[in-house]
Design an enzyme around this catalytic site. Structure first.
Site, mmCIF file in Angstrom:
data_model
loop_
_atom_site.group_PDB
_atom_site.id
_atom_site.type_symbol
_atom_site.label_atom_id
_atom_site.label_comp_id
_atom_site.label_asym_id
_atom_site.label_seq_id
_atom_site.Cartn_x
_atom_site.Cartn_y
_atom_site.Cartn_z
ATOM 1 C CG HIS A 302 -1.816 -2.520 -2.800
ATOM 2 N ND1 HIS A 302 -2.262 -1.732 -3.836
ATOM 3 C CD2 HIS A 302 -1.283 -3.638 -3.374
ATOM 4 C CE1 HIS A 302 -2.031 -2.343 -4.989
ATOM 5 N NE2 HIS A 302 -1.434 -3.503 -4.735
ATOM 6 C CD GLU A 313 -1.100 -2.793 2.296
ATOM 7 O OE1 GLU A 313 -1.369 -1.576 2.207
ATOM 8 O OE2 GLU A 313 -1.749 -3.674 1.698
ATOM 9 C CE LYS A 334 -6.336 -2.957 -4.703
ATOM 10 N NZ LYS A 334 -5.778 -1.915 -3.804
ATOM 11 C CG HIS A 339 -6.071 -5.035 -7.672
ATOM 12 N ND1 HIS A 339 -5.848 -3.681 -7.764
ATOM 13 C CD2 HIS A 339 -4.828 -5.617 -7.631
ATOM 14 C CE1 HIS A 339 -4.551 -3.449 -7.778
ATOM 15 N NE2 HIS A 339 -3.915 -4.605 -7.699
ATOM 16 C CG PHE A 398 2.941 -6.885 -11.214
ATOM 17 C CD1 PHE A 398 2.691 -7.355 -9.952
ATOM 18 C CD2 PHE A 398 2.257 -7.462 -12.280
ATOM 19 C CE1 PHE A 398 1.785 -8.383 -9.727
ATOM 20 C CE2 PHE A 398 1.343 -8.483 -12.077
ATOM 21 C CZ PHE A 398 1.109 -8.939 -10.797
#
Length: 411
Positions: A302, A313, A334, A339, A398
């Site tokens: 991520h 992470e 990313k 993102h 989120f």
């Protein structure tokens, strides 16, 4: 009932680092950044003035003018990526298969720019000036609806919303639709167009974005000690998922197998990450794939470049994979494309599939001073030829929602 196997036969992408699979892959391997100064609107009064914008995208190449005016950019990107993916799969939808082809495409924010434009018009000239196309042009499920209408896909039509885990949930759920026999083919992924004053302003207010306005190309620094937040991006990533025997019968090229999906919830905080949720999602993906921790070769992380998220992470990967985590290539793309929120899992699933297909890990760029708390092999600064039999793609959102996809090289 025996679970039907699901494979990837087509890929499509609109992104800050390219609008075709070949362009994106080449730019990834060369560490090309898609981040720059915001050009979509005047951001001079804003704290954050950088973003990862889609470039050189000609929407008229993909949609008729009337439909362009009636829909937001996230739909434009999603429709274009879906069309690319169908062409890449060499799949034609017609009366013989339409009822067995479905769509699961989501978005985290939907039509933010269209919302902004209509609110401005309403405030300036009154509610009667709201466009009749505002609602269908901005709501999230219309990206799936428009794809279904455009290509005549009459199977299951869905749109999931789970913040930054949206696309991964869409892809994983689409795979299960095929596994259980409700479709033979699914068009799956996500699309996002959050680069507006509201989008950047909202995430800036959360203190989530990098403030490196003077150095945009190195602003996204996953796992670097000096990271200060993520860079907002836009685009779409789409996979054509197909039942294995169906793909074999028509002689389709198979990139990889979608072997499993794992899901979990942190159930702790709306924005602060919790290590146990991602750990359980990784375990669940491996269990669903019938794989062990030692089978994993590559993780597309991520990796947002946030101070808390990257450490969390890293800790979760180590907790899930044990000592084997130190033998795995962990890559955060990313660092180049920013993102993409609800579309992030889509383009990262595409990249993970390409990594297996080419047996190459792209690099994680902008690791100049690796955080000691982030102590895994992040393939820093340059890509690597390597054996990739089993790969994971992590997406966390989120609300503490987590989704992990497991892809396997087809033997």
């Amino acid at each position: 009932m025996q679970k039907r196997r699901v494979v990837v036969t087509g890929l499509g992408m609109v992104s800050p680092i390219g609008n075709s699979i070949n362009e994106v892959w080449d730019n990834l391997l060369h560490g090309v950044s898609g981040v720059g100064a915001v050009s979509r609107f005047d951001a001079s009064s804003m704290t954050i003035q950088i973003a990862a914008e889609v470039k050189n995208f000609v929407v008229a190449d993909w949609m008729p003018p009337k439909e362009i005016r009636r829909s937001d950019k996230f739909i434009h990107y999603g429709l274009a990526a879906a069309k690319m993916a169908l062409a890449d799969a060499d799949l034609v939808i017609d009366a013989s298969n339409a009822e067995r082809v479905g769509v699961n495409m989501g978005s985290g924010t939907g039509g933010l720019q269209m919302i902004e434009d209509n609110i401005r018009e309403m405030i300036a000239k009154g509610p009667k000036r709201i466009s009749p196309f505002f609602v269908p042009g901005a709501i999230i499920n219309m990206v799936a609806g428009m794809i279904s209408i455009q290509f005549g896909a009459k199977g299951p039509n869905m749109s999931m919303v789970s913040s930054c885990a949206t696309s991964a949930h869409c892809i994983g759920d689409a795979g299960r639709v095929i596994e259980y026999g409700d479709a033979d083919v699914m068009i799956a992924g996500g699309a996002e167009a959050p680069i507006s004053m509201t989008g950047i302003g909202g995430f800036s207010a959360l203190k989530a974005l990098s403030q490196r306005n003077d150095d945009p190309t190195t602003a996204s620094r996953p796992f670097d000690q000096d990271r200060d937040g993520f860079v907002l991006g836009e685009g779409a990533g789409v996979l054509i998922l197909e039942e294995y025997e169906h793909a074999k019968k028509r002689g389709a090229r198979i990139y990889a197998e979608l072997a499993g999906m794992g899901m979990s919830s942190d159930a702790s905080h709306i924005t602060a990450p919790d290590m146990d949720g991602p750990r359980r999602a990784i375990h669940a993906a491996l269990r669903n794939a019938g794989a062990n921790a030692n089978d994993v070769n590559y993780v597309n992380a991520h990796g947002t470049s946030t101070p808390l998220g990257d450490v969390n992470e890293t800790t979760a990967i180590k907790a899930a994979l044990g000592d084997h985590a130190y033998k795995v290539a962990v890559n955060a793309t990313k660092s180049m494309h920013g993102h993409l929120l609800g579309a992030a899992g889509g383009i990262e699933a595409v990249i993970t599939t390409l990594a297996i297909h080419h047996q190459v890990s792209p690099p994680t760029m902008n690791i100049f001073n690796q955080d000691p708390a982030c102590d895994l092999d992040y393939v820093a600064q340059s890509g690597r030829d390597m054996k990739i039999d089993l790969a994971l793609s992590n997406s966390f959102g989120f609300g503490g929602t987590n989704a992990v996809l497991a892809f396997r090289k087809l033997n």
